[in-house]
Scaffold this motif. Structure first.
Motif, PDB file in Angstrom:
ATOM      1  N   ASP A 253       4.472  10.012  -6.785  1.00  0.00           N
ATOM      2  CA  ASP A 253       5.310  10.401  -7.727  1.00  0.00           C
ATOM      3  C   ASP A 253       4.591  10.813  -8.897  1.00  0.00           C
ATOM      4  N   ASP A 254       3.747  10.119  -9.565  1.00  0.00           N
ATOM      5  CA  ASP A 254       2.789  10.465 -10.824  1.00  0.00           C
ATOM      6  C   ASP A 254       2.105  11.833 -10.489  1.00  0.00           C
TER       7      ASP A 254
ATOM      8  N   ALA B 282       0.965  -1.081   0.098  1.00  0.00           N
ATOM      9  CA  ALA B 282       0.059   0.183  -0.160  1.00  0.00           C
ATOM     10  C   ALA B 282       0.817   1.140  -0.031  1.00  0.00           C
ATOM     11  N   LEU B 283       2.033   1.201   0.712  1.00  0.00           N
ATOM     12  CA  LEU B 283       2.776   2.287   0.779  1.00  0.00           C
ATOM     13  C   LEU B 283       3.356   2.512  -0.428  1.00  0.00           C
ATOM     14  N   ALA B 284       3.969   1.514  -1.005  1.00  0.00           N
ATOM     15  CA  ALA B 284       4.681   1.537  -2.385  1.00  0.00           C
ATOM     16  C   ALA B 284       3.848   2.153  -3.432  1.00  0.00           C
ATOM     17  N   SER B 285       2.460   1.598  -3.472  1.00  0.00           N
ATOM     18  CA  SER B 285       1.618   2.413  -4.326  1.00  0.00           C
ATOM     19  C   SER B 285       1.228   3.537  -3.896  1.00  0.00           C
TER      20      SER B 285
END
Ligand code: HEM
Lengths: 474, 329
Positions: free
Chosen positions: A22-23, A13-16
């Protein structure tokens, strides 16, 4: 086991989240997106120019087609500069500018010294010289240094590169411009958070109070000057000056004599009070069957009205006429009170039922035994006031922004990449390429001159000018 | 003004207008024919017009003691003088005499229109009585003039780029007609998609014009003689880079004046707001100009739109919308 999978879930979840962030940053840092936001800002700004601002709803209903009037009010276009949309777009522009500054402006405008593929850069040239490599290198350094280029040498994988920079400091111009804009935004926010403004009128001989600061302004006298000027299209009465003499009492409780003149605001405890308007208040006397009855309880200013008791009718003081033309009995052109009168308008409910021009000191019959006299005029002065602690910040921001613009536009940072190598057939080859922060076209002529000078002079003897070494793309 | 003084004023005005009209015709002829003699004649005429106009404004000030830029006549008059001055500076520095035709024609129109507002001299209304008018107005008007000259360059850019596209599509259509088949159709699409890139990156950015010129097409020969698109783009950028800082400084000095005169530096008055909108458009120009994929026809269009917004701010707001800045109060 369960804990670990929960951990795994958390991590993904953190990564997404990280990816989405970032997006988002990438989107905001995109110059085209930033320009799109600027375009929306420009359009909203122009809407406010075209549509009158700050009027009351009836004004829009009277002046625009009903659907348009409704849309104007619903979309806050009547007060667009303070609408959520306007403030929101400015917020987005600041975010976009910040994202671009950190991810693009700083890294791209202040690039590291790295080798390049000379042939791949549109502005490049190769020069063959009949001399040993070391001698050419030394001479090249002298050549560029003499012409004001900052020369730095670096070795990459055993190959020595020379980098010559011009106006390297000016690479920070964009950063300076962006910071200037940010400072202005901070300054305006300070006003929103802490400042205030308003307006008031005060009759000669009376006192008004600024509610936010408690300062008192006692108007002793108001004076104006209007001059008749002869022009090609006839006489024009031009206002020349207006000024209020007042006693102003600030926080310290000490009354000070003040001359508040148009264009010269008066400062009371950091609040600017400035002369904005003036007018003629009228002392109306109402009688019924010859006896005084209750009329307006104070001298009326232009646009104010009072109700005639028991008749359902109201009388509005529409406007002051300085000079009544004796020949026609109509308002004359001269606004100065030579032979003054007032125009009154009678209303039955909302319906206008008639108007009259009454010379000052005379009375008009209102019917049903009522008579109204415009007894005398009293000059009043209109002031606006404003407390804006953000002004110094906005001032600094403006000049930082201006400096950033001038640095960005007038000092073009350019970098030359110079590679000096031995040639297989003997002698030395000088490869040179140029980049600027603003593409290649702007530097083409200058680069041509540099290469020509290199070829021509300075002891760099050329034996051969290969065709492919011509300026520009190979 | 007494009659002698008035006639000096009139003579200088007539000299200014006639010089602009003659200069515009001569330099337009130079633009069309490229005869160096026409440039040699046109440039001094443009200089005479500019000097006469500046003298006229100066003489008005000197003879009446009233700053001449307090009405639309004075302001438009300064606008045309500054446009010609900026043209002359760029023309001498970068060999841009071909621009003289459109710039002088616009200056003549502006000055002609100005005379319809020439009411003689009147003292300024209180709102305009300030030394700031001597700082703010010339700066703002000079920025407008710079944008006008830039828009002339943009128009020439768009003309040349547009004609290149037209010649290219005509040439390709010719090829398709002779060869036929879907293969060439694809190549035409590929060309259309990359036309702008090719204009920028190849040495010959207008190959279709060059080809048509070599084949003897008169119009193409004339177009080929214009400066390259890259050069026009750089010139347009340089002139806007004069205008935008001036407009920024104009807005800043306007704010300083407003602060001093009315206590608030920004009042969302239609004029200052319209100037802000124009400023934003030129800021967009500057940003898009940093992107290679936007530099070219698209940025030239933004320069044209920017100038339209400047004209709205300059004249449209005065005529259609009243506010603190309408000269008649
Ligand atoms: C909308 C948000 C903004 C974004 C995303 C943004 C982004 C950028 C970027 C990335 C550059 C560098 C382009 C390059 O070198 O390739 C740039 C240049 C610049 N920016 Fe901004 N900016 C924004 C707003 C502003 C504002 C409000 C100003 C105020 C004037 C400003 C003034 C400048 C200037 C003067 C340049 C240099 C242009 C040139 O060298 O020709 N920017 N901007």
């Amino acid at each position: 086991m369960e804990a670990r999978s929960r951990n795994g879930l958390g991590a993904s979840a953190l990564a997404s989240l990280h990816e989405s962030w970032d997006d988002l940053v990438r989107l905001f840092a995109n110059v085209t997106f930033g320009v799109f936001l600027l375009a929306v800002w420009a359009v909203l700004t122009l809407i406010g120019v075209v549509i009158d601002q700050g009027k009351d709803p009836t004004y829009y209903a009277q002046n625009y087609a009903p659907p348009l009037a409704r849309a104007i009010l619903r979309l806050d276009c009547d007060n667009i500069y303070h609408s959520a949309a306007y403030i929101g777009i400015l917020g987005l522009i600041l975010c976009s500018m910040a994202a671009a500054t950190f991810t693009k402006v700083i890294p791209r405008r202040i690039p590291r010294l790295n080798p390049v593929k000379i042939d791949a850069i549109p502005l490049h040239a190769k020069i063959a010289v009949d001399e040993p490599v070391d001698a050419v290198r030394e001479r090249l350094v002298a050549f560029f240094s003499q012409r004001g280029w900052q020369v730095r040498k670096r070795e990459f994988g055993g190959t020595e590169w020379a980098f010559a920079d011009k106006n390297n400091w000016a690479r920070r111009g964009v950063l300076v411009a962006h910071i200037g804009f940010l400072i202005i935004a901070i300054g305006t926010t300070i006003y929103w958070a802490k400042g205030y403004s308003g307006q008031f009128t005060v009759l000669s001989g009376q006192t008004a109070t600024i509610p936010e600061s408690g300062a008192k302004i006692a108007l002793q006298r108001f004076a104006y000057r209007i001059d008749p000027i002869r022009t090609k299209s006839g006489i024009v009465y031009q206002p020349i000056d207006y000024v209020s003499n007042a006693t102003v009492t600030g926080r310290d409780g000490v009354g000070r004599q003040a001359v508040i003149r148009v264009n010269h605001p008066y400062d009371v405890d950091g609040v600017d009070v400035y002369q904005s308007t003036y007018g003629f208040a009228i002392d109306f006397q109402l009688t019924k069957d010859g006896r005084p009855v209750a009329g307006p309880d104070h001298p009326l200013k232009e646009g104010e009205a009072f109700i005639v008791d028991g008749t359902g009718r109201s009388i509005q003081y529409a406007r002051f006429v300085g000079t009544i033309d004796r020949a026609t009995g109509q308002p004359g052109l001269d606004p100065r009170p030579n032979d003054p009168g007032v125009v009154i308008q009678a209303f039955d409910g909302d319906q206008p039922v008639g108007s009259a021009l009454i010379p000052l000191g005379t009375a008009v019959d209102l019917g049903a035994g009522y008579r109204l006299e415009a007894a005398r005029y009293i000059l009043y002065s209109g002031f606006q006031y404003r407390y804006d602690p953000g002004i110094p910040v906005v001032g600094i921001g403006s000049f930082v922004l201006l400096a950033g613009l001038c640095i960005s536009f007038y000092f073009l940072p350019a970098r030359l990449f110079v590679l000096v190598r031995e040639r297989a057939e003997g002698g030395t080859e000088v490869g040179i390429a140029a980049t600027t922060v603003r593409g290649y076209d702007v530097f083409e002529e200058r680069f041509g001159e540099i290469v020509a000078a290199l070829r021509r002079t300075h002891g760099v003897k050329t034996t051969e000018v290969p065709a492919a070494a011509a300026l520009g793309t190979a | 003004m007494d009659p002698t003084r008035q006639s000096i004023d009139q003579v200088l005005l007539v000299v200014g207008i006639s010089a602009y009209i003659t200069g515009a015709l001569v330099l337009l002829a130079y633009f069309l024919t490229r005869r160096p003699l026409l440039r040699t004649i046109g440039m001094p005429i443009a200089t005479i017009g500019c000097v006469a106009q500046i003298l006229e404004l100066g003489a008005r000030w000197w003879m009446t003691g009233v700053w001449p830029l307090t009405n639309l006549y004075g302001s438009l008059s300064m606008f045309s003088a500054m446009a010609v001055a900026i043209f002359l500076i760029f023309a001498v520095k970068y060999d841009l005499a071909f621009l003289g035709g459109p710039v002088l024609a616009a200056a003549a129109i502006a000055l002609g229109y100005a005379t319809t507002w020439n009411e003689g001299t009147m003292p300024a209304v209180p709102a305009l009585q300030s030394y700031w008018i001597k700082i703010h107005v010339p700066i703002v008007v000079t920025s407008y003039a710079a944008f006008m000259v830039a828009a002339c360059v943009s128009a020439i850019y768009l003309l040349k780029a547009g004609m290149e596209r037209r010649y290219a599509s005509r040439g390709l259509r010719g090829v398709i007609a002779t060869a036929g088949g879907p293969k060439l159709d694809v190549s035409m699409n590929a060309y259309a998609a990359t036309a702008d890139d090719m204009l920028r990156t190849s040495r010959d950015e207008t190959p279709a014009i060059t080809q048509a010129a070599t084949a003897g097409d008169g119009l193409a020969q004339w177009l080929a003689g214009l400066p390259t698109l890259a050069r026009l783009d750089v010139m347009q950028y340089r002139i806007i880079a004069v205008g935008l800082p001036l407009l920024s400084l104009g807005i800043i000095t306007g704010a300083m004046w407003a602060k001093e005169a009315w206590g608030a530096y920004w009042q969302w008055d239609p004029k200052e707001t319209a100037a802000l909108a124009s400023w934003i458009i030129y800021a967009m120009y500057m940003h898009l100009h940093t992107r290679p994929e936007w530099r070219g026809s698209r940025t030239a269009w933004i320069s044209v739109i920017g100038f339209i917004s400047i004209m709205f701010c300059y004249l449209g707001v005065n005529i259609w919308i009243s506010g603190l800045h309408s000269y008649k109060m």
